[in-house]
Design a protein around this motif. Structure first.
Motif, mmCIF file in Angstrom:
data_model
loop_
_atom_site.group_PDB
_atom_site.id
_atom_site.type_symbol
_atom_site.label_atom_id
_atom_site.label_comp_id
_atom_site.label_asym_id
_atom_site.label_seq_id
_atom_site.Cartn_x
_atom_site.Cartn_y
_atom_site.Cartn_z
ATOM 1 N N SER A 39 0.894 -1.038 0.074
ATOM 2 C CA SER A 39 -0.032 -0.094 -0.205
ATOM 3 C C SER A 39 0.809 1.318 -0.016
ATOM 4 N N PHE A 40 0.736 2.255 -1.024
ATOM 5 C CA PHE A 40 1.556 3.244 -0.971
ATOM 6 C C PHE A 40 0.770 4.614 -0.996
ATOM 7 N N GLY A 41 1.397 5.567 -0.616
ATOM 8 C CA GLY A 41 0.894 6.887 -0.463
ATOM 9 C C GLY A 41 1.658 8.125 -0.561
ATOM 10 N N THR A 42 1.224 9.360 -0.728
ATOM 11 C CA THR A 42 2.174 10.438 -0.891
ATOM 12 C C THR A 42 1.052 11.628 -0.828
ATOM 13 N N HIS A 43 1.514 12.911 -0.973
ATOM 14 C CA HIS A 43 0.816 14.028 -0.967
ATOM 15 C C HIS A 43 0.092 13.959 -2.321
ATOM 16 N N ALA A 47 0.767 12.293 -6.293
ATOM 17 C CA ALA A 47 0.102 10.950 -6.639
ATOM 18 C C ALA A 47 0.631 10.755 -8.028
ATOM 19 N N PRO A 48 0.251 11.304 -9.066
ATOM 20 C CA PRO A 48 0.599 11.184 -10.465
ATOM 21 C C PRO A 48 2.110 10.481 -10.668
ATOM 22 N N ALA A 49 3.070 11.137 -10.215
ATOM 23 C CA ALA A 49 4.438 10.646 -10.317
ATOM 24 C C ALA A 49 4.545 9.545 -9.711
ATOM 25 N N LEU A 50 4.256 9.366 -8.322
ATOM 26 C CA LEU A 50 3.970 7.875 -7.532
ATOM 27 C C LEU A 50 3.351 6.830 -8.488
ATOM 28 N N SER A 51 2.129 7.231 -8.928
ATOM 29 C CA SER A 51 1.532 6.187 -9.716
ATOM 30 C C SER A 51 2.063 5.775 -11.159
ATOM 31 N N ARG A 52 2.907 6.621 -11.640
ATOM 32 C CA ARG A 52 3.595 6.134 -12.916
ATOM 33 C C ARG A 52 4.892 5.500 -12.458
ATOM 34 N N ALA A 53 5.748 5.896 -11.478
ATOM 35 C CA ALA A 53 6.768 5.251 -10.767
ATOM 36 C C ALA A 53 6.187 3.776 -10.496
ATOM 37 N N LEU A 54 5.147 3.531 -9.727
ATOM 38 C CA LEU A 54 4.631 2.454 -9.240
ATOM 39 C C LEU A 54 4.275 1.369 -10.617
ATOM 40 N N ARG A 55 3.727 1.851 -11.668
ATOM 41 C CA ARG A 55 3.135 1.206 -12.785
ATOM 42 C C ARG A 55 4.642 0.612 -13.754
ATOM 43 N N GLU A 56 5.529 1.525 -13.872
ATOM 44 C CA GLU A 56 6.778 1.286 -14.268
ATOM 45 C C GLU A 56 7.511 0.461 -13.599
ATOM 46 N N ALA A 57 7.727 0.488 -12.341
ATOM 47 C CA ALA A 57 8.382 -0.606 -11.371
ATOM 48 C C ALA A 57 7.837 -1.930 -11.730
ATOM 49 N N ALA A 58 6.361 -1.978 -11.498
ATOM 50 C CA ALA A 58 5.751 -3.417 -11.524
ATOM 51 C C ALA A 58 6.192 -3.965 -12.907
ATOM 52 N N VAL A 59 6.038 -3.110 -14.017
ATOM 53 C CA VAL A 59 6.108 -3.842 -15.305
ATOM 54 C C VAL A 59 7.567 -4.090 -15.478
ATOM 55 N N SER A 60 8.285 -3.481 -15.145
ATOM 56 C CA SER A 60 9.785 -3.478 -15.345
ATOM 57 C C SER A 60 10.279 -5.031 -14.499
ATOM 58 N N LEU A 61 9.691 -5.196 -13.334
ATOM 59 C CA LEU A 61 9.998 -6.292 -12.544
ATOM 60 C C LEU A 61 9.321 -7.754 -12.984
ATOM 61 N N PHE A 62 8.120 -7.574 -13.285
ATOM 62 C CA PHE A 62 7.368 -8.594 -13.684
ATOM 63 C C PHE A 62 7.292 -9.153 -15.329
ATOM 64 N N LYS A 63 8.186 -8.259 -16.114
ATOM 65 C CA LYS A 63 8.205 -8.682 -17.633
ATOM 66 C C LYS A 63 8.899 -9.936 -17.865
ATOM 67 N N ALA A 101 -3.611 0.980 -16.856
ATOM 68 C CA ALA A 101 -4.712 0.322 -16.009
ATOM 69 C C ALA A 101 -5.454 1.537 -15.287
ATOM 70 N N GLU A 102 -6.717 1.342 -15.126
ATOM 71 C CA GLU A 102 -7.295 2.436 -14.517
ATOM 72 C C GLU A 102 -7.041 2.439 -13.006
ATOM 73 N N TYR A 103 -7.226 1.320 -12.640
ATOM 74 C CA TYR A 103 -7.352 0.880 -10.949
ATOM 75 C C TYR A 103 -5.821 0.384 -10.241
ATOM 76 N N PHE A 104 -4.862 0.569 -11.109
ATOM 77 C CA PHE A 104 -3.728 -0.077 -10.482
ATOM 78 C C PHE A 104 -3.249 0.752 -9.306
ATOM 79 N N PHE A 105 -3.164 2.135 -9.414
ATOM 80 C CA PHE A 105 -2.841 3.030 -8.256
ATOM 81 C C PHE A 105 -3.640 4.072 -8.543
ATOM 82 N N LYS A 106 -4.329 4.739 -7.703
ATOM 83 C CA LYS A 106 -4.720 6.297 -7.849
ATOM 84 C C LYS A 106 -4.509 6.819 -6.667
#
Length: 106
Positions: A39-43, A47-63, A101-106
């Motif tokens: 579970s992740f949070g920020t101000h 949030a958009p920068a953290l959302s992008r980083a989370l998505r890119e981190a997950a894709v890079s790890l799980f690819k 993905a719309e609901y990966f992280f908001k």
């Protein structure tokens, strides 16, 4: 014990996503984080920068094929006469879809 391997392996993947995302979000200017397991949070403004980083981190790890890589590493460490089963086959999920993905992280 053998039964603890799977949960610990999964937990290590969660931690790897968290570490990558934190590093990449930090490079994008995010300085405040709140994290508990996966579970992740920020101000709100960050949030958009953290959302992008989370998505890119997950894709890079799980690819990559992590299960086959793990199988290969374990096979190299056990006696040669012990053969592991083949890794399970993957389904049809396109991991790159996480990037939008719309609901990966908001």
């Amino acid at each position: 014990s053998v039964s603890s391997f799977c949960p610990n392996f999964i937990h290590s993947l969660d931690a790897s996503v968290m570490l990558r995302a934190t590093n990449w979000a930090s490079e994008a200017g995010v300085t405040h984080f709140q994290m508990v397991h996966d579970s992740f949070g920020t101000h709100a403004a960050d949030a958009p920068a953290l959302s992008r980083a989370l998505r890119e981190a997950a894709v890079s790890l799980f690819k990559p094929d992590l299960l086959n890589d793990l199988r290969t590493e374990i096979q190299q460490q056990i006696p040669p006469d012990v053969k592991l089963d083949e890794s399970p086959t993957y389904g049809v999920l396109d991991i790159d879809a996480l990037l939008n993905a719309e609901y990966f992280f908001k």
